[in-house]
Design an enzyme around this catalytic site. Structure first.
Site, PDB file in Angstrom:
ATOM      1  N   GLU A 124      36.457  37.131  45.403  1.00 30.64           N
ATOM      2  CA  GLU A 124      37.122  35.844  45.653  1.00 30.64           C
ATOM      3  C   GLU A 124      38.610  35.824  45.308  1.00 30.64           C
ATOM      4  O   GLU A 124      39.033  35.112  44.382  1.00 30.64           O
ATOM      5  CB  GLU A 124      36.386  34.732  44.893  1.00 30.64           C
ATOM      6  N   GLU A 141      27.058  35.810  47.263  1.00 31.39           N
ATOM      7  CA  GLU A 141      26.809  34.699  46.343  1.00 31.39           C
ATOM      8  C   GLU A 141      26.494  33.443  47.127  1.00 31.39           C
ATOM      9  O   GLU A 141      27.136  33.170  48.146  1.00 31.39           O
ATOM     10  CB  GLU A 141      28.041  34.362  45.499  1.00 31.39           C
TER      11      GLU A 141
HETATM   12  C1  NOJ Z   1      32.004  32.082  42.625  1.00 40.58           C
HETATM   13  C2  NOJ Z   1      32.400  33.022  41.545  1.00 40.58           C
HETATM   14  O1  NOJ Z   1      32.429  34.331  42.050  1.00 40.58           O
HETATM   15  C3  NOJ Z   1      31.519  32.950  40.313  1.00 40.58           C
HETATM   16  O2  NOJ Z   1      32.146  33.650  39.289  1.00 40.58           O
HETATM   17  C4  NOJ Z   1      31.259  31.500  39.959  1.00 40.58           C
HETATM   18  O3  NOJ Z   1      30.559  31.380  38.772  1.00 40.58           O
HETATM   19  C5  NOJ Z   1      30.523  30.856  41.107  1.00 40.58           C
HETATM   20  N1  NOJ Z   1      31.380  30.860  42.259  1.00 40.58           N
HETATM   21  C6  NOJ Z   1      30.084  29.415  40.841  1.00 40.58           C
HETATM   22  O4  NOJ Z   1      31.172  28.591  40.721  1.00 40.58           O
END
Ligand code: NOJ
Length: 488
Positions: free
Chosen positions: A187, A394
């Site tokens: 990200e 994710e």
């Molecule tokens: C994306 C991120 O990669 C992760 O670290 C985070 O905890 C989650 N989103 C939830 O917000």
């Protein structure tokens, strides 16, 4: 004539029927897994030679910037409990476990002059444990925990970071041969827009409109340099490599041309800025034009967006074997008036008004729950980047952690997975894996331990950090076993 009409009606209804349904089943070789990241779960922040990273620094020096002044010093204690983590992941019947590597556990000073063998051993053990449980290790090389020493020389705004990153990545790749999929960086938008723009994330730089673009520029170069190094120096490795980008769908707030354009502009700023250099080559045109236009209005002699050379464009373009995609939420986007030219910011560049439809459900952290938004985002990716192979690295929703009966999480996954099946079967997208965020509750950055994303509950007031299955583990186990969305 009537017959022809009937035939046409029949054809329409058959095609509507076919295109209005997916068959409810994921392919046999589809990968279901769960994810975590080093700072969010490991703890042991200064054990066995680990060096300080930017989240250690921020949570210690500015505890007030995190809810309840929480920090990741102990987190889920996965540094000591990794065997249990892997076994609870395996107990769900998962095919893969995604984790990230802590740069300062491997290179305590941030530089490659000293390699911490205890750090290497920790991840070798973790990888062996994952393999022992017949799962695929999916490793992220960088999930936001930059060495503080490198931040002290500018972090993601210092062009030299590219070399230091590649040196770190080389050591990691050399030592962890059995990784099944590599993600270079997780990200980048969050790293750049929040870490170097808004400054609410570590390292807390408030450089919106300048530093966030420099960061995006360096991350693109850094990802590409790592990809090339990997392909050149490790040609015998089979694991595929990519970057993971987060896609939050911008839905036009109305059918007005200006709002439709604003939503497209925002998708290009929020996703295209990171994806386009890698999947198509160069920044998105609309982003180049808009930042140039706004920079000129603000009286800069050149655009605030760094320009790639032709050579850089070609070097970065195509450096992916698939696209890692994180997906959570959707927002409504309308056109905004040109803001005062007295200040430069990312927000003024995007020039959009962001709202949430009050009818949408929300997770406990305010993220909207909009399954069709995920499908639209996927369709946009398909169209914009020529239908790449996609690994959903994710996806998840947060609750307040007060109950193990997390029915809201079950309906979230039911609806999102259904939208993903539509994207696969109706839209023809090539999605080969889905990863739940997260295996267990963990340190949710500035949200501390207040937002719970896990399939397993973690008791953070218990020194043992006991993991307890939530109801959603039953759902996920059935999903992983049958490859169908369970009806519970
Ligand atoms: C994306 C991120 O990669 C992760 O670290 C985070 O905890 C989650 N989103 C939830 O917000």
């Amino acid at each position: 004539m009537v017959l022809i009409k009937r035939f046409i009606l029949f054809t329409i209804s058959v095609s509507l029927c076919v295109s209005a349904e997916n068959n409810g089943t994921f392919p046999k070789d589809f990968l279901f897994g769960a994810a975590s990241s080093s700072y969010q779960v490991e703890g042991a922040w200064n054990e066995d030679g680990k060096g300080e990273n930017i989240w250690d620094r921020m949570t210690h020096a500015h505890p007030e910037s995190i809810m309840n002044r929480d920090n990741g010093d102990v987190a889920c204690d996965s540094y000591h409990k990794y065997k249990e983590d892997v076994s609870i992941a395996a107990d769900l019947g998962l095919k893969h476990y995604r984790f990230s590597i802590s740069w300062t556990r491997i290179l305590p000073s941030g530089y490659d002059n000293y390699v911490n063998q205890k750090g290497i051993l920790y991840y070798q053990n973790l990888i062996e444990e994952i393999l022992k449980h017949k799962m695929i290790p999916v490793a992220t090389i960088y999930h936001w925990d930059l060495p503080q020493s490198l931040q002290d020389i500018g972090g993601w705004t210092n062009p030299l970071l590219v070399n230091h990153f590649v040196n770190y990545a080389r050591i990691v790749i050399k030592n962890f041969k059995n990784v099944g999929y590599w993600i270079t960086i997780n990200e980048p938008k969050q790293v750049c827009v929040r870490g170097y723009g808004a400054g609410d994330f570590a390292p807390g730089i408030k450089g919106s409109g300048i530093a966030n673009y420099l960061c995006a520029y360096l991350i693109a170069k850094c990802h590409a340099a790592t990809y090339h190094m990997y392909k050149d120096e490790f040609p015998h490795y089979k694991a595929k490599m990519s970057i993971t980008l987060d896609g939050e769908w911008s839905e036009p707030a109305s059918n007005k041309k200006k709002d439709v354009e604003a939503a497209e502009r925002r998708n290009q700023f929020e996703f295209g800025l990171y994806a386009n250099p890698i999947l198509n080559g160069d920044w998105p045109e609309v982003v180049i034009d808009r930042i140039a236009e706004r920079s000129a209005l603000e009286n800069y002699s050149e655009s605030r967006l760094p320009i790639f050379t032709r050579e850089e464009i070609d070097y970065i373009n195509g450096t992916f074997d698939f696209l890692g995609f994180n997906t959570y939420w959707t927002l409504l986007v309308a056109n905004a008036k040109e803001a005062s030219i007295k200040s430069s910011s990312y927000k003024n560049d995007v020039r959009a008004v962001i709202t949430k439809d009050p009818k949408w459900k929300l997770g406990s952290n305010g993220n909207t729950i909009v399954p069709w938004g995920v499908r639209k985002m996927l369709q946009w990716i398909q169209k914009t980047y020529n239908n790449p192979d996609i690994f959903i690295t994710e996806c998840g929703v947060s609750d307040d952690g007060t109950s193990l009966d997390d029915d809201d999480r079950i309906s979230f996954y039911t609806d999102y997975l259904d939208a993903i099946l539509d994207a696969m079967y109706i839209d023809g997208m090539r999605i080969f894996g889905f990863t739940a965020w997260s295996l267990m509750d963990n340190f949710e950055w500035t949200g501390g331990y207040s937002y719970h994303f896990g399939l397993y509950h973690v008791n953070f007031s218990d020194p043992q950090r006991t993991r307890t299955p939530k109801k959603s583990t039953i759902f996920f186990r059935k999903l992983a076993k049958t490859h169908r969305i369970p009806q519970v």
